[in-house]
Design a protein around this motif. Structure first.
Motif, mmCIF file in Angstrom:
data_model
loop_
_atom_site.group_PDB
_atom_site.id
_atom_site.type_symbol
_atom_site.label_atom_id
_atom_site.label_comp_id
_atom_site.label_asym_id
_atom_site.label_seq_id
_atom_site.Cartn_x
_atom_site.Cartn_y
_atom_site.Cartn_z
ATOM 1 N N LEU A 141 0.898 -1.156 -0.191
ATOM 2 C CA LEU A 141 -0.025 0.111 -0.087
ATOM 3 C C LEU A 141 0.818 1.275 0.116
ATOM 4 N N PRO A 142 0.344 2.309 -0.492
ATOM 5 C CA PRO A 142 1.191 3.696 -0.728
ATOM 6 C C PRO A 142 1.160 4.400 1.105
ATOM 7 N N VAL A 143 2.146 4.737 1.125
ATOM 8 C CA VAL A 143 2.461 5.582 2.424
ATOM 9 C C VAL A 143 1.502 6.796 2.586
ATOM 10 N N GLY A 144 0.966 6.833 3.808
ATOM 11 C CA GLY A 144 0.180 8.197 4.171
ATOM 12 C C GLY A 144 -1.177 8.158 3.534
ATOM 13 N N GLN A 145 -1.797 6.978 3.135
ATOM 14 C CA GLN A 145 -3.145 7.146 2.519
ATOM 15 C C GLN A 145 -3.919 6.216 2.892
ATOM 16 N N PRO A 146 -5.035 6.498 3.504
ATOM 17 C CA PRO A 146 -6.100 5.488 4.023
ATOM 18 C C PRO A 146 -6.628 4.446 2.815
ATOM 19 N N VAL A 147 -6.371 3.188 3.275
ATOM 20 C CA VAL A 147 -6.479 2.230 2.152
ATOM 21 C C VAL A 147 -7.747 1.355 2.893
ATOM 22 N N LYS A 148 -8.842 0.938 1.869
ATOM 23 C CA LYS A 148 -9.998 -0.024 2.442
ATOM 24 C C LYS A 148 -9.693 -1.183 2.178
ATOM 25 N N ILE A 149 -9.793 -2.129 2.992
ATOM 26 C CA ILE A 149 -9.635 -3.636 3.196
ATOM 27 C C ILE A 149 -11.066 -4.161 3.099
ATOM 28 N N LEU A 150 -11.548 -4.849 2.080
ATOM 29 C CA LEU A 150 -12.646 -5.759 2.149
ATOM 30 C C LEU A 150 -12.235 -7.038 2.413
ATOM 31 N N LEU A 151 -12.857 -7.603 3.293
ATOM 32 C CA LEU A 151 -12.674 -8.909 3.780
ATOM 33 C C LEU A 151 -13.595 -9.917 3.853
ATOM 34 N N ARG A 152 -13.341 -11.110 3.141
ATOM 35 C CA ARG A 152 -14.167 -12.265 2.823
ATOM 36 C C ARG A 152 -13.651 -13.710 3.338
ATOM 37 N N SER A 153 -14.224 -14.466 3.475
ATOM 38 C CA SER A 153 -13.702 -15.970 3.667
ATOM 39 C C SER A 153 -14.132 -16.700 2.817
ATOM 40 N N ALA A 154 -13.115 -17.829 2.270
ATOM 41 C CA ALA A 154 -13.447 -18.851 1.526
ATOM 42 C C ALA A 154 -13.927 -20.003 2.215
ATOM 43 N N ASP A 155 -13.930 -20.150 3.424
ATOM 44 C CA ASP A 155 -14.029 -21.295 4.370
ATOM 45 C C ASP A 155 -14.707 -21.117 5.701
ATOM 46 N N VAL A 156 -13.961 -21.007 6.754
ATOM 47 C CA VAL A 156 -14.306 -20.570 8.160
ATOM 48 C C VAL A 156 -13.939 -19.311 8.419
ATOM 49 N N ILE A 157 -14.264 -19.152 9.626
ATOM 50 C CA ILE A 157 -14.374 -17.795 10.189
ATOM 51 C C ILE A 157 -12.676 -17.471 10.423
ATOM 52 N N HIS A 158 -12.056 -16.615 10.183
ATOM 53 C CA HIS A 158 -10.794 -15.840 10.681
ATOM 54 C C HIS A 158 -10.962 -14.530 10.964
ATOM 55 N N SER A 159 -9.609 -14.036 11.265
ATOM 56 C CA SER A 159 -9.390 -12.574 11.803
ATOM 57 C C SER A 159 -8.267 -11.938 11.212
ATOM 58 N N PHE A 160 -8.591 -10.800 10.639
ATOM 59 C CA PHE A 160 -7.480 -10.005 9.979
ATOM 60 C C PHE A 160 -6.932 -9.197 11.085
ATOM 61 N N TRP A 161 -5.621 -9.346 11.353
ATOM 62 C CA TRP A 161 -5.248 -8.196 12.261
ATOM 63 C C TRP A 161 -3.649 -7.729 11.816
ATOM 64 N N VAL A 162 -3.481 -6.505 11.779
ATOM 65 C CA VAL A 162 -2.082 -6.068 11.516
ATOM 66 C C VAL A 162 -2.009 -4.979 12.650
ATOM 67 N N PRO A 163 -1.321 -5.486 14.019
ATOM 68 C CA PRO A 163 -1.488 -4.970 15.138
ATOM 69 C C PRO A 163 -0.712 -3.462 14.975
ATOM 70 N N ASN A 164 0.367 -3.404 14.358
ATOM 71 C CA ASN A 164 1.180 -2.147 14.071
ATOM 72 C C ASN A 164 0.076 -1.117 13.449
ATOM 73 N N LEU A 165 -0.700 -1.527 12.598
ATOM 74 C CA LEU A 165 -1.522 -0.483 11.838
ATOM 75 C C LEU A 165 -3.063 -0.211 12.108
#
Ligand code: CUA
Length: 324
Positions: A141-165
């Protein structure tokens, strides 16, 4: 005493990576501020309660035990204020701070970019809609710009986590969730799956790479292109070995007959930092071991072992290394 090792461990956790306390973006900064406030408030309350408890134990030792009569009024006041009023006040304070953090971490109205991230057992598919870019386990992703992340699952429940961001967002089958990332500066951070999703939940990591606008545009241009055609005869042989092996049933290499969609797109595989979803650095040795016996690296993985002679393996490795 076990308290010193415990404190050292807390310190180590605080310093380790990835860490929500080392915020590298605006959303994470607000969340880590809230996390710090709650940690400090919890510590202060714990110390005060422990001090009162020790004091009560000490006093009881030094006073004869009293039986029967009800507690005098000033001691029921302890229960009322210490047990109900003060905790209610502190929790209400934290409740409003949390609402504030939620409000300020809402998705900005005009994200610079939308990225689709699809959770699989156990890897992350990453797509840039409208850009014909498809990769895996790595988000640029480009620095300093808000980027939208659309999240879907192909199978079971996961959770998306990038702790520093950013905070974590669940990835739910049959439902689309959204979150956003913004990095203040260039860098690479580790993301994790934060919801138990089966045997290899712990090996479902990804890298987030924030780049200055020019570098990011170059990365997109390169990713969009089909795989480079082999110019060298050894590499050409590697490509044929790859296309005749079972690899093609699951993997796509754009520009060739490999169009499988079960596993990660390998068109620009060699430019990625890791293999097996953040499990190992992307080196020739690790890749060879992974192809011959994936179950040893990641027991339960859906990637099957590939039966290859030494020469065939070397040829495939030589080919995959050119997919930059
Ligand atoms: Cu995916 Cu845990």
């Amino acid at each position: 005493m076990t308290i010193l090792p415990a404190l050292l461990q807390v310190r180590q956790l605080y310093d380790s990576d990835p860490s929500m306390f080392k915020a590298a973006g605006s959303q994470a900064a607000r969340l880590s501020g809230l996390g710090r406030t709650m940690t400090i408030a919890g510590t202060v309350v714990f110390i005060i309660v422990m001090a009162i408890l020790l004091f009560a134990m000490w006093r009881r030792r030094n006073e004869p035990a009293v039986d029967g009569p009800p507690l005098p009024v000033n001691e029921t006041a302890w229960v009322l204020y210490g047990g109900a009023a003060i905790p209610a006040l502190i929790l209400a304070g934290i409740f409003f701070l949390t609402l504030g953090a939620f409000r300020s971490s809402r998705l900005p109205a005009d994200p610079a970019l939308t990225i689709e991230v699809i959770g699989h057992q156990w890897w992350w598919e990453v797509r840039y809609p409208g850009q014909q870019v498809e990769t895996a386990n790595e988000i640029h992703l480009p620095v300093g710009q808000p980027v939208k992340i659309l999240l879907r699952s192909a199978d079971v429940i996961h959770s998306f986590w990038v702790p520093n961001l950013a905070g974590k967002t669940d990835v739910i089958p049959g439902h689309e969730n959204a979150t956003w990332l913004e990095a203040d500066g260039a860098g690479t951070w580790r993301g994790e799956c934060a919801e138990y999703c089966g045997m290899q939940h712990a090996h479902m990591a990804l890298s987030v790479v924030a780049q200055p606008a020019g570098d990011f545009a170059r990365w997109i241009r390169n990713e969009r292109a089909a795989a480079v055609a082999p110019s060298d005869s050894g590499v050409l042989e590697g490509m044929h070995t790859f296309l005749n092996a079972q690899c093609v049933y699951c993997h796509t290499v754009r520009g060739t007959q490999a169009t499988g969609t079960v596993g990660p797109d390998l068109t620009h595989f060699a430019s990625r930092l890791t293999i097996a979803s953040g499990t190992l650095p992307n080196t020739r040795g690790n890749l060879g071991g992974w192809i011959l016996n994936p179950d040893r690296v990641k027991p339960g993985t859906k990637m099957p072992a590939v039966q290859l002679s030494g020469g065939e393996l070397q040829a495939i490795l030589a080919y995959l290394e050119t997919l930059r």
